[in-house]
Design an enzyme around this catalytic site. Sequence first.
Site, PDB file in Angstrom:
ATOM      1  N   HIS A  56     -12.761   6.267 -41.635  1.00  0.00           N
ATOM      2  CA  HIS A  56     -14.139   6.258 -41.120  1.00  0.00           C
ATOM      3  C   HIS A  56     -14.680   7.674 -40.908  1.00  0.00           C
ATOM      4  CE1 HIS A  56     -12.029   6.381 -37.088  1.00  0.00           C
ATOM      5  NE2 HIS A  56     -12.987   7.267 -36.878  1.00  0.00           N
ATOM      6  N   ASP A 101      -8.086   1.514 -42.242  1.00  0.00           N
ATOM      7  CA  ASP A 101      -8.858   2.711 -41.887  1.00  0.00           C
ATOM      8  C   ASP A 101      -7.999   3.972 -42.005  1.00  0.00           C
ATOM      9  OD1 ASP A 101     -10.835   4.383 -40.994  1.00  0.00           O
ATOM     10  OD2 ASP A 101     -10.757   3.722 -38.906  1.00  0.00           O
TER      11      ASP A 101
END
Length: 241
Positions: A56, A101
Site C-alpha cells: 500500500h 499487502d
Amino acid sequence: MKLAFLCILSTLLRTFAYNPDHIAGTTPPYLVYLKSDYLPCTGVLIHPLWVITAAHCNLPNLQVILGITNPADPMERDVEVSDYEKIFHHPNFLVSSISHDLLLIKLKRRIKHSNYAKAVKLPQHIVSVNAMCSVSTWAYNLCDVTKDPDSLQTVNVTVISKAECRNAYKAFDITENMICVGIVPGRRLPCKEVTAAPAVCNGVLYGILSYADGCVLRADVGIYASIFHYLPWIEDTMKNN
C-alpha cells in the site's frame, strides 16, 4: 485549542515510555527508511540486495535509507542511501484490500554488513500466539506534522489469536495469511507514525503492518501480512530477478 492540547500531550508521551517495554533512539540494523515524494514508509532489509515493505506504500522518487534515527535531521551521521533497481508488488494485491499487502524492492548494489545495516532472518514456521515481538517505526511530532518524522521508536508487544483480532476488527476479513500483534483493547492515544512497521520476534521477521486503527507504537492492535505464508513468492521473486 485542541491542536495545542494534542501538541502538549504528544510532547509528554514522547518524554515518557508508552509502556514499560518502549525503547527509543536505536536503529535496528534491518530497519530501512523509505523516503519518497509522497509519504514515507518503513522497510526491512531481508537480503543485501532486497528490502520488503507494504504494497500500500506509494513511493515516487524513492530513496532507500539505512541507519537513520531522525529523518528530520539532515546532519545525522552513519546514514547510508541506496538507489533501487526495481519494485515488485505481490501479484494479488489490490488497493481496495489489506490482503497480500507486500512489496519487494531490489537495490542497485549490495548493502555491506555493518553495525547499522544487517539483513533480518526470515521465518521457518508460523509465529505462535503470545510470542513477544518488537515493532519499530518512526513517529511524527504532533506539534508539526508537516515535517519529517523525528523519532525512531520500538514497542514490545505480543501476537494475539485470530479470534481476538477478528473481534477487534469486525469489518475486516482476517485470513490465515495475516497475523495480529498488539494489546486489546487499543489505547487510541493521539499519534502519527510511518506506516508498514515490521513485527520481529526473537530476531525473525514475521509480519509487515497492513492496517491499524490507531498507532502500533501505542501498542494498538495491528494487522500484519504474515511473512511465513508469503515465503514462496519472496524467494521466487529474489531468485528470478
